[in-house]
Design a protein around this motif. Sequence first.
Motif, PDB file in Angstrom:
ATOM      1  N   ASP A 430       0.934  -1.212  -0.001  1.00  0.00           N
ATOM      2  CA  ASP A 430       0.091  -0.148   0.020  1.00  0.00           C
ATOM      3  C   ASP A 430       0.836   1.203   0.008  1.00  0.00           C
ATOM      4  OD1 ASP A 430      -2.479  -1.519  -0.166  1.00  0.00           O
ATOM      5  OD2 ASP A 430      -2.430  -1.377   2.094  1.00  0.00           O
ATOM      6  N   HIS A 471      -6.105   2.826  -1.828  1.00  0.00           N
ATOM      7  CA  HIS A 471      -7.215   2.703  -3.048  1.00  0.00           C
ATOM      8  C   HIS A 471      -7.844   4.159  -3.348  1.00  0.00           C
ATOM      9  CE1 HIS A 471     -10.612   0.608  -4.627  1.00  0.00           C
ATOM     10  NE2 HIS A 471     -11.443   1.361  -3.866  1.00  0.00           N
ATOM     11  N   GLU A 475      -8.100   5.342  -7.207  1.00  0.00           N
ATOM     12  CA  GLU A 475      -9.317   5.615  -7.549  1.00  0.00           C
ATOM     13  C   GLU A 475      -9.177   7.098  -8.276  1.00  0.00           C
ATOM     14  OE1 GLU A 475     -12.525   5.384  -4.841  1.00  0.00           O
ATOM     15  OE2 GLU A 475     -13.116   3.333  -5.868  1.00  0.00           O
TER      16      GLU A 475
END
Length: 494
Positions: A430, A471, A475
């Motif tokens: 991440d 995330h 996006e």
Amino acid sequence: MEVAKEVLQIAHILKQEGHSAYLVGGCLRDLLLNKEPNDWDLTTDAKPEEIQKIFPESVYENEFGTVGVKTDSEDPRLKIVEVTTFRIEEGYSNKRHPDSVSFSTDINDDLSRRDFTVNAIALDLNANDPITDPFEGQKDLKDEVLRAVGDPDQRFKEDALRLLRAVRFSAQLDFAIEQETFKAIKENAALLEHVSKERIRIEFEKLIMTDKAEQALILLQELGLLQYIIPELEEGVGVEQNMHHKYTVFEHNVKSLGYAVKQNMPLELRLAALLHDVGKPATREWKDYAKGEKIKDGKKGDWTFYSHQVVGAKMTEKILRRLTFPAKLIEKVSLLVYEHMFVYDPDAVTLAGVRRLISRVGKENMEDLILLREADRIGSGVPKAQPYRLRHLQAMVEKVSTDPVSVKMLKVNGQDLMSAGVEPGPKMGDILDILLQEVIENPEKNEKEALLARVKELDKMNENELSKMAHQAQETATKKQEEIDEDIKKKYFV
């Protein structure tokens, strides 16, 4: 005609042993057309076991009387010369191979079993009156006509692959298909279902690599053969597009292929050009842009094909797998089809957008992607195809060529993160994803000290927060690109 010395030597040895030796098939056809043969084939009255005895190092591994005679040639086309016994074939229950083969001592028996007259000529390499041409193949060569040997209906029922070979030879030689042969192909088109996908792929690959591939695809469709090879392309026949396209979907795909051929592009780009809009018929909708509503008729709207590249990429993968193309080629062609709608409007494209495109496509595929878009634009048949836009994009690609577009290009790696105290696992992934998205937006941040400082900040966050942030970063990048794409689609009705 200049016959290779290795071939003449084999013929001479056969003569010394009391046997005939004829040059036949494509090599003789090419010699008669003053072209260099791709391979060399001899036929003889000697039986396979006699050929093997004369040439002890030969190879015989088939039931059709063909012996591979080894030579000392450095030319790969001449390392093994195929020598086949005159033969008679009977029964073709599987529409591909004879049920039985018997050997003959008459060259005319052998020529009568061949596919087309231009391939049914024989040259006796040991005779004063060398040419045997019972089906007037030389005349058809002169007239530039492709004609089946004897009864064309019978020829195609014997071996259904000849249906496809007829179109390939027509394209390769730039010959017209004779009327009765043309009619027989059309009537027997369904027999192509009896041929393995691998064999179809080999012939189709040869066909698409000819200089007349565009005309060949049109001929495949006209003869009813295309529906047994790539029926998905048939769905574009007669499908009207919009004001930015002069041609139907099928015509546009074929003309894009034609441009790829004209530019001598490799196989994967020719396939991508042919299939790039294969998803359009499935995504076609009529839309009134003034009202933002879908309507069935009216003058304000136009046909749209939203997400046709996504649908097309899936269809392309399915098509190429069915035709048994290699996995790497399938992966690349599908990727090119998926990405061929990339933004290249100078007013909309940004350096960050170019970096994201390179990140998705890979630097190694960027040149091919631009070439595909070029074929797409030229294949539209309208003045809209403005090459300066693509040149502008190429300049931007060059500008960001050293910028980071993948995790591997960050100035820090997993080892650096572990040294900074980050445990291996999802959290590390991440953090790297967040760093990459931030660096794509601002390449100046790709400095080791600055990145490690940012790593310490991110490492203080719990895994759920970090995962959510990673995330969101992905996006955000995707959304930015989609917004630009949508504006371009509306502007240019793509």
